[in-house]
Every structure is written in C-alpha cells, then in structure tokens.
Write a protein that holds these residues in place. Sequence first.
Motif, PDB file in Angstrom:
ATOM      1  N   SER A   1      40.579  39.936  29.687  1.00 22.14           N
ATOM      2  CA  SER A   1      39.203  40.098  29.216  1.00 22.14           C
ATOM      3  C   SER A   1      38.420  41.016  30.145  1.00 22.14           C
ATOM      4  O   SER A   1      37.603  41.811  29.685  1.00 22.14           O
ATOM      5  N   ALA A   2      38.652  40.911  31.453  1.00 25.19           N
ATOM      6  CA  ALA A   2      37.964  41.798  32.396  1.00 25.19           C
ATOM      7  C   ALA A   2      38.364  43.248  32.129  1.00 25.19           C
ATOM      8  O   ALA A   2      37.515  44.145  32.116  1.00 25.19           O
ATOM      9  N   TYR A   3      39.645  43.478  31.884  1.00 24.26           N
ATOM     10  CA  TYR A   3      40.116  44.843  31.607  1.00 24.26           C
ATOM     11  C   TYR A   3      39.559  45.344  30.274  1.00 24.26           C
ATOM     12  O   TYR A   3      39.079  46.477  30.171  1.00 24.26           O
ATOM     13  N   ALA A   4      39.630  44.502  29.242  1.00 21.76           N
ATOM     14  CA  ALA A   4      39.175  44.907  27.908  1.00 21.76           C
ATOM     15  C   ALA A   4      37.690  45.252  27.907  1.00 21.76           C
ATOM     16  O   ALA A   4      37.280  46.236  27.282  1.00 21.76           O
ATOM     17  N   THR A   5      36.881  44.484  28.606  1.00 22.97           N
ATOM     18  CA  THR A   5      35.450  44.761  28.636  1.00 22.97           C
ATOM     19  C   THR A   5      35.146  45.975  29.506  1.00 22.97           C
ATOM     20  O   THR A   5      34.276  46.782  29.161  1.00 22.97           O
TER      21      THR A   5
ATOM     22  N   GLN B   1      35.240  33.235  38.204  1.00 23.47           N
ATOM     23  CA  GLN B   1      34.034  33.592  38.958  1.00 23.47           C
ATOM     24  C   GLN B   1      34.433  34.336  40.229  1.00 23.47           C
ATOM     25  O   GLN B   1      35.390  33.953  40.886  1.00 23.47           O
ATOM     26  N   ILE B   2      33.664  35.342  40.581  1.00 25.56           N
ATOM     27  CA  ILE B   2      33.940  36.107  41.799  1.00 25.56           C
ATOM     28  C   ILE B   2      33.530  35.271  43.007  1.00 25.56           C
ATOM     29  O   ILE B   2      32.524  34.558  42.970  1.00 25.56           O
ATOM     30  N   GLY B   3      34.330  35.359  44.065  1.00 22.77           N
ATOM     31  CA  GLY B   3      34.039  34.634  45.292  1.00 22.77           C
ATOM     32  C   GLY B   3      32.986  35.350  46.128  1.00 22.77           C
ATOM     33  O   GLY B   3      32.597  36.486  45.848  1.00 22.77           O
TER      34      GLY B   3
ATOM     35  N   SER C   1      30.220  40.277  47.856  1.00 21.15           N
ATOM     36  CA  SER C   1      29.599  41.160  48.842  1.00 21.15           C
ATOM     37  C   SER C   1      30.234  42.553  48.800  1.00 21.15           C
ATOM     38  O   SER C   1      29.547  43.559  48.981  1.00 21.15           O
ATOM     39  N   ARG C   2      31.551  42.634  48.510  1.00 23.75           N
ATOM     40  CA  ARG C   2      32.203  43.941  48.379  1.00 23.75           C
ATOM     41  C   ARG C   2      31.681  44.686  47.156  1.00 23.75           C
ATOM     42  O   ARG C   2      31.394  45.883  47.214  1.00 23.75           O
ATOM     43  N   VAL C   3      31.553  43.975  46.026  1.00 24.47           N
ATOM     44  CA  VAL C   3      31.051  44.614  44.803  1.00 24.47           C
ATOM     45  C   VAL C   3      29.620  45.089  45.020  1.00 24.47           C
ATOM     46  O   VAL C   3      29.270  46.213  44.649  1.00 24.47           O
ATOM     47  N   GLN C   4      28.791  44.261  45.642  1.00 26.33           N
ATOM     48  CA  GLN C   4      27.405  44.648  45.898  1.00 26.33           C
ATOM     49  C   GLN C   4      27.343  45.906  46.771  1.00 26.33           C
ATOM     50  O   GLN C   4      26.591  46.832  46.482  1.00 26.33           O
TER      51      GLN C   4
END
Length: 179
Positions: free
Chosen positions: A51-55, A105-107, A112-115
């Motif tokens: 789902s993460a890839y498809a979106t 859910q992201i840890g 913090s890496r994504v931000q």
Amino acid sequence: MKKNQKVVIYGSVLSLLIATSLFVYTVYASNMLSYLSSDPKACINCHTMNSAYATWEKSSHKNVAGCIDCHLPVGDAIAKYQAKAIDGWNHSVAFTLNTYKNNIQIGEDGASRVQANCVRCHASENATLKINADKYHNVEEGSLENSRKCWECHKYVPHGKVRSLISTPYNLGIKEQMK
C-alpha cells in the motif's frame, strides 16, 4: 588418520555445507541483495509495504524522490546503511513474528529522518515557513525540524489518504503489475 578424526572432519564439513546452503537459500528467498539498492521496488518484497508503494507511485513525489530519499539519512553513506540495517532487522523481525499492525506506523527515529529530509528538499518553502512561523509553526531556535512534523498538515503526501494493508485501493497485485 584415526576413524574418530575422520568422522569429526566429515561432520564439520557437512555442517558447514548445510549452514552455507541455508544462508544462500535465505539470501535468495528474501531477495536480501535487493535491499542494498535504492530501487523503491525493493521495499515491496514484503507484502506489508504494497500500500505504501501503490500510494507513493500515484503521488507527486514519484518522479523526484524514492523511498530512501525520504526514509534514510542523505549525504552520509555510513549513517544511511546503518539506518538501513537497523530498519531491515526491525522489519524482518516484525514481519517474521507477525508483530506489526495492518496500518504500519513510522517510529520516532524514522520520523525524525523523514522530517529532516522534508526540510532539506523543501528548503525554499521552509524559508517562507520561518517568516510566517508565528502563524503556523512553533519554531524553536530557527529550526523547523524541532517543531511540528510536516505531515501533521500534509497528511496525504506522498502516501495518500488510506494506508493500510487491507484498505488501499489497487494495492493487491502491485508486484504482478510491475512484471
């Protein structure tokens, strides 16, 4: 050479061959080497990431950022592969032992890496946000990384509204579509 020594040597060689064969099979079956690449398709080796890839594939980020551009440290190869190894280990344990939920859910470390990567890529927008910080953000010491997370407002970027194993439209069969 005594008979006992031969048995020990043959047993050791046989054990080594079995262990090597199991390791090679594990590398093959898990597509382990694909995780060393930066190809987003490596992330869907596990069905939980479909789902993460498809979106993401339907998002505005598809042509400018892959999974690792957002989810791993950028610029420091050691930090990147260290984070990749830790995340890979945590994912493989969770998926093998089935200890994850359908809506992953992201840890804290990943968030913090994504931000940091949002702030890095959208530097021109961040300058505008700093100017208007009193209206929209709680900026501490001039850094947006310590304030609200980008996805608190931009909830659907880049993974869409619905991100769950059983609810994202068209996420089933994503691997078959890519063949």
